[in-house]
Design a protein around this motif. Sequence first.
Motif, PDB file in Angstrom:
ATOM      1  N   ALA A   1       4.497  26.049  14.538  1.00  0.00           N
ATOM      2  CA  ALA A   1       5.009  25.017  13.631  1.00  0.00           C
ATOM      3  C   ALA A   1       5.495  23.806  14.434  1.00  0.00           C
ATOM      4  O   ALA A   1       5.267  22.655  14.059  1.00  0.00           O
ATOM      5  N   ARG A   2       6.133  24.084  15.558  1.00  0.00           N
ATOM      6  CA  ARG A   2       6.648  22.982  16.370  1.00  0.00           C
ATOM      7  C   ARG A   2       5.494  22.199  17.000  1.00  0.00           C
ATOM      8  O   ARG A   2       5.489  20.971  17.022  1.00  0.00           O
ATOM      9  N   LEU A   3       4.496  22.933  17.484  1.00  0.00           N
ATOM     10  CA  LEU A   3       3.324  22.267  18.064  1.00  0.00           C
ATOM     11  C   LEU A   3       2.640  21.388  17.017  1.00  0.00           C
ATOM     12  O   LEU A   3       2.276  20.250  17.289  1.00  0.00           O
ATOM     13  N   GLU A   4       2.493  21.943  15.822  1.00  0.00           N
ATOM     14  CA  GLU A   4       1.796  21.227  14.759  1.00  0.00           C
ATOM     15  C   GLU A   4       2.514  19.912  14.442  1.00  0.00           C
ATOM     16  O   GLU A   4       1.883  18.853  14.312  1.00  0.00           O
ATOM     17  N   GLN A   5       3.829  20.007  14.371  1.00  0.00           N
ATOM     18  CA  GLN A   5       4.627  18.822  14.087  1.00  0.00           C
ATOM     19  C   GLN A   5       4.425  17.782  15.191  1.00  0.00           C
ATOM     20  O   GLN A   5       4.235  16.596  14.920  1.00  0.00           O
ATOM     21  N   GLY A   6       4.454  18.253  16.421  1.00  0.00           N
ATOM     22  CA  GLY A   6       4.292  17.351  17.559  1.00  0.00           C
ATOM     23  C   GLY A   6       2.914  16.694  17.582  1.00  0.00           C
ATOM     24  O   GLY A   6       2.774  15.510  17.897  1.00  0.00           O
ATOM     25  N   LEU A   7       1.896  17.469  17.220  1.00  0.00           N
ATOM     26  CA  LEU A   7       0.527  16.934  17.232  1.00  0.00           C
ATOM     27  C   LEU A   7       0.352  15.882  16.146  1.00  0.00           C
ATOM     28  O   LEU A   7      -0.238  14.826  16.370  1.00  0.00           O
ATOM     29  N   LYS A   8       0.888  16.172  14.962  1.00  0.00           N
ATOM     30  CA  LYS A   8       0.771  15.211  13.861  1.00  0.00           C
ATOM     31  C   LYS A   8       1.494  13.912  14.220  1.00  0.00           C
ATOM     32  O   LYS A   8       0.998  12.815  13.961  1.00  0.00           O
ATOM     33  N   GLN A   9       2.652  14.062  14.834  1.00  0.00           N
ATOM     34  CA  GLN A   9       3.421  12.891  15.233  1.00  0.00           C
ATOM     35  C   GLN A   9       2.624  12.044  16.223  1.00  0.00           C
ATOM     36  O   GLN A   9       2.505  10.823  16.097  1.00  0.00           O
ATOM     37  N   ARG A  10       2.028  12.727  17.182  1.00  0.00           N
ATOM     38  CA  ARG A  10       1.318  12.008  18.237  1.00  0.00           C
ATOM     39  C   ARG A  10       0.092  11.278  17.681  1.00  0.00           C
ATOM     40  O   ARG A  10      -0.152  10.116  17.996  1.00  0.00           O
ATOM     41  N   VAL A  11      -0.665  11.979  16.854  1.00  0.00           N
ATOM     42  CA  VAL A  11      -1.889  11.365  16.321  1.00  0.00           C
ATOM     43  C   VAL A  11      -1.558  10.223  15.361  1.00  0.00           C
ATOM     44  O   VAL A  11      -2.242   9.196  15.338  1.00  0.00           O
ATOM     45  N   THR A  12      -0.479  10.377  14.590  1.00  0.00           N
ATOM     46  CA  THR A  12      -0.047   9.283  13.712  1.00  0.00           C
ATOM     47  C   THR A  12       0.240   8.025  14.537  1.00  0.00           C
ATOM     48  O   THR A  12      -0.200   6.921  14.195  1.00  0.00           O
ATOM     49  N   ALA A  13       0.967   8.214  15.627  1.00  0.00           N
ATOM     50  CA  ALA A  13       1.312   7.066  16.473  1.00  0.00           C
ATOM     51  C   ALA A  13       0.058   6.463  17.109  1.00  0.00           C
ATOM     52  O   ALA A  13      -0.084   5.234  17.192  1.00  0.00           O
ATOM     53  N   LEU A  14      -0.862   7.312  17.547  1.00  0.00           N
ATOM     54  CA  LEU A  14      -2.080   6.792  18.188  1.00  0.00           C
ATOM     55  C   LEU A  14      -2.910   5.971  17.205  1.00  0.00           C
ATOM     56  O   LEU A  14      -3.438   4.919  17.555  1.00  0.00           O
ATOM     57  N   ASN A  15      -3.002   6.430  15.959  1.00  0.00           N
ATOM     58  CA  ASN A  15      -3.740   5.659  14.962  1.00  0.00           C
ATOM     59  C   ASN A  15      -3.037   4.341  14.647  1.00  0.00           C
ATOM     60  O   ASN A  15      -3.682   3.305  14.484  1.00  0.00           O
ATOM     61  N   ALA A  16      -1.711   4.395  14.580  1.00  0.00           N
ATOM     62  CA  ALA A  16      -0.958   3.167  14.328  1.00  0.00           C
ATOM     63  C   ALA A  16      -1.177   2.178  15.477  1.00  0.00           C
ATOM     64  O   ALA A  16      -1.346   0.973  15.266  1.00  0.00           O
ATOM     65  N   PHE A  17      -1.184   2.708  16.673  1.00  0.00           N
ATOM     66  CA  PHE A  17      -1.402   1.873  17.862  1.00  0.00           C
ATOM     67  C   PHE A  17      -2.783   1.207  17.803  1.00  0.00           C
ATOM     68  O   PHE A  17      -2.916  -0.002  18.028  1.00  0.00           O
ATOM     69  N   LEU A  18      -3.814   1.984  17.471  1.00  0.00           N
ATOM     70  CA  LEU A  18      -5.170   1.423  17.435  1.00  0.00           C
ATOM     71  C   LEU A  18      -5.276   0.335  16.372  1.00  0.00           C
ATOM     72  O   LEU A  18      -5.864  -0.723  16.605  1.00  0.00           O
ATOM     73  N   HIS A  19      -4.666   0.577  15.219  1.00  0.00           N
ATOM     74  CA  HIS A  19      -4.699  -0.448  14.179  1.00  0.00           C
ATOM     75  C   HIS A  19      -3.986  -1.707  14.678  1.00  0.00           C
ATOM     76  O   HIS A  19      -4.471  -2.826  14.507  1.00  0.00           O
ATOM     77  N   ASP A  20      -2.865  -1.503  15.318  1.00  0.00           N
ATOM     78  CA  ASP A  20      -2.062  -2.637  15.788  1.00  0.00           C
ATOM     79  C   ASP A  20      -2.814  -3.472  16.821  1.00  0.00           C
ATOM     80  O   ASP A  20      -2.890  -4.695  16.706  1.00  0.00           O
ATOM     81  N   ILE A  21      -3.374  -2.822  17.822  1.00  0.00           N
ATOM     82  CA  ILE A  21      -3.989  -3.633  18.885  1.00  0.00           C
ATOM     83  C   ILE A  21      -5.274  -4.312  18.413  1.00  0.00           C
ATOM     84  O   ILE A  21      -5.673  -5.315  18.986  1.00  0.00           O
ATOM     85  N   TYR A  22      -5.886  -3.808  17.344  1.00  0.00           N
ATOM     86  CA  TYR A  22      -7.047  -4.507  16.807  1.00  0.00           C
ATOM     87  C   TYR A  22      -6.647  -5.460  15.673  1.00  0.00           C
ATOM     88  O   TYR A  22      -7.493  -6.018  14.982  1.00  0.00           O
ATOM     89  N   HIS A  23      -5.323  -5.604  15.455  1.00  0.00           N
ATOM     90  CA  HIS A  23      -4.846  -6.602  14.498  1.00  0.00           C
ATOM     91  C   HIS A  23      -3.768  -7.468  15.153  1.00  0.00           C
ATOM     92  O   HIS A  23      -4.076  -8.219  16.060  1.00  0.00           O
ATOM     93  N   GLU A  24      -2.496  -7.289  14.773  1.00  0.00           N
ATOM     94  CA  GLU A  24      -1.450  -8.231  15.249  1.00  0.00           C
ATOM     95  C   GLU A  24      -1.035  -8.049  16.697  1.00  0.00           C
ATOM     96  O   GLU A  24      -0.438  -8.943  17.293  1.00  0.00           O
TER      97      GLU A  24
END
Lengths: 329, 479
Positions: free
Chosen positions: B89-112
């Motif tokens: 459960a802890r790993l799953e939470q950590g993985l979701k957190q990490r991937v969410t941030a990575l997607n946010a990062f990719l959107h950000d650097i290809y926009h603002e």
Amino acid sequence: MLSRTADHLFWMARYIERAENTARVLDITHKTSLLPDDSEGAETHLWYAPLNIAGCAEGYLAKHELVEAEAVNRYIALDPDNPSSIYSCLMSARENARSVRGAINAEMWESINASWLEINRMIPTLGKDCPTCFFEWVKERSHLFRGVTLGTMLKDDALNFIRLGTFLERADNTARILDVKYHILLPSVHDVGGAADYYQWGALLKSVSAFDAYRKVYRDVITPQKVAELLILRADMPRSLHACLNEVETTLEIINGFSGREARRRAGELHAALHFGRIEDITQQGLHEYLTEFLEKVDLLGQEIHTSYLARREEFAPSPMQKMLMQVQ
Amino acid sequence: MDEITPAAPVTLIYDEMYTSEGAARHHYQNIARQLFSLPLDALAQKQREAEMLFRRLGITFAVYGEAAGAERLIPFDIVPRVFGSKEWARLEQGLKQRVTALNAFLHDIYHEQNIIKAGVIPAHQILDNKLYCKEMQGVDLPNQIYAHIAGIDLVRVTENDFYVLEDNLRTPSGVSYMLENRRTMMRLFPDLFAGHSVAPVEHYPQMLYDTLRESASPYISDPVIVVMTPGAYNSAYFEHAFLASQMGVELVEGKDLFVHDDKVYMHTTEGPQQVHVIYRRVDDDFLDPTVFNPNSALGVPGLMKAYRAGNVTLANAVGTGVADDKSTYLYVPAMIEFYLGEKPILSNVPTWRLELKDDLSYVLAHLPELVVKEVQGSGGYGMLVGPTSTPKEIADYRDRILADPSNFIAQPTLALSTCPTLVEAGIAPRHVDLRPFVLSGKEIRLAPGGLTRVALAEGSLIVNSSQGGGTKDTWVLED
């Protein structure tokens, strides 16, 4: 479905069917060779026939000086240099299946892959003691694959293209097997109607699993004309040309889409000739001549199927129905 | 950077199954009892049966550099790697957190590019990066998702310490082995499953399909989805075909597709049919010869134009590589804080950047203790594992580093956890890692488990299949 997928499925089926029929041709040749025949060059004459039928005589002679049983058997059964050897057919069938793993189910793939793995294991000892056992094995693997296909596959276009490949190849192969008689048999006129003649036509019938059917249908001595009629014109004989063209024609009718008019026309024409054909006309034309012409027409039909469905057409040409659908979207 | 303690002595290495006193951990007790009560030759027999199954199913991969068409099996080990429900459960939470941030990062650097403006990541790290794809600047993607499928490589060092080794955001592979390993284990050891409640993974293809479906343009009600492969000789071809068939979609090659009016079509027996979502297992460089590598015959001319016009979704998006490059990796914890305002649940491996002077001199002085990797390398190729390298290999690698320091990063040799594994000499501990697969559509989905890779050679830390590693079934136990 994807044109490339249909293409691979069509050829996968053709190669399996070809392996089976090649085994049948070798088997009949082997059985004929057991007949006493001490005429000059009998072995050469006999074993040249399967090379001729499979269209690989040239390739064989490039590697071997003499036409003799063991070498011919090996070349046609196992030689990877011979693109129509049973070995090459199983390899090509597997390669085609591998390219469309997603379009066939696991059981079909396992069946085809197991055949390939097994023939590779068998190679060192193959056919040494019992050539017929090997031919039986090839036939069994082909039966098994067909059974798995019919028993498990969704009845959609994937299956339709497999059936198209199977029956087109079988029509071609049955015509070639029938032509064996022209190529090998009857070295001398006085054999006609004799014991040897009877045995040879019998062997030919057995090679396409039609011996019992012949008995049932004709209840008579085996005559060349009736054998030809059974294998060409009888629609109820599963490997006859007529039966094959029945399948080809109906399959083409149910394949989805708007292309394929010309393929359907050709298949219909060929089918009609068999449906209304008379054996008297065929023998008058000469069996060999009739079969040669038939093989050419089957070849043309195959090319037309390729153009209609399997070739990738680069130009964008939506059908009227598709245009309508696109506008709706 | 702080000094890193070198690899722990062997006896202190965390074993997945046994405590340091030699007792089986709680969630491994049934396995120890059931599996290890079998005599060794019976286990070896099962192992051979597993191999036969894999061979029969054709679950093989091609190895680059070997004869075309050469197929190899990835060695499969029958001792499963097991997670308890809480640690998962802890790993799953950590993985979701990490991937969410990575997607946010990719959107950000290809926009603002807010993260650059805020000074969290230097501009040159992104804009001068070979994997930054300027064609993607300003392109809007459905759900703002870039890495629809992420394969995050994790290692465990102690009971509670997991480190992320790599974020694979381009075309991560291996999920078919996760599924086939489970199927094989269930066939060989049905009793073992009867005694445990192992969370199922079989629904992964359905999850993938749902993810892809959600990623289509919102204007398409019934999207046509395909899997795109480089072809039957690609090392992961089995997986491409497997996933297409499990999802019931077409497996296409570049030559099956064409672009007309900025829309993508496939050639079918019924004529052209429009395609809306492409799960592509073809690298960016080969996708479209008119934009990227002009010599590529694998791609589809005009695909990028159709993509930028919003008429087709590519999963994963073009240009995700800039986020999984080994030098951007350093900033992932900072991304998590920047975009989510949360503390990272999973740690990064401490990493030296050789473009920095101090880091470079430290690393050069400690090469025999460290692992050095190329910034854009993958598959375990081109790396130096200090402790297992000869002085000559180290000297040669030093020359490579000095020629272009900014192309390298270095990390301490981690004491990867071990898991009992059946090897020739019997059951012995071997180092393992884990690649879970994280799917991002309208929501984030994760199959419980992932692919456990195991380094089969004694003492080896390299688990990549291209380098002779094997795999294990990975269990997550339900309470």
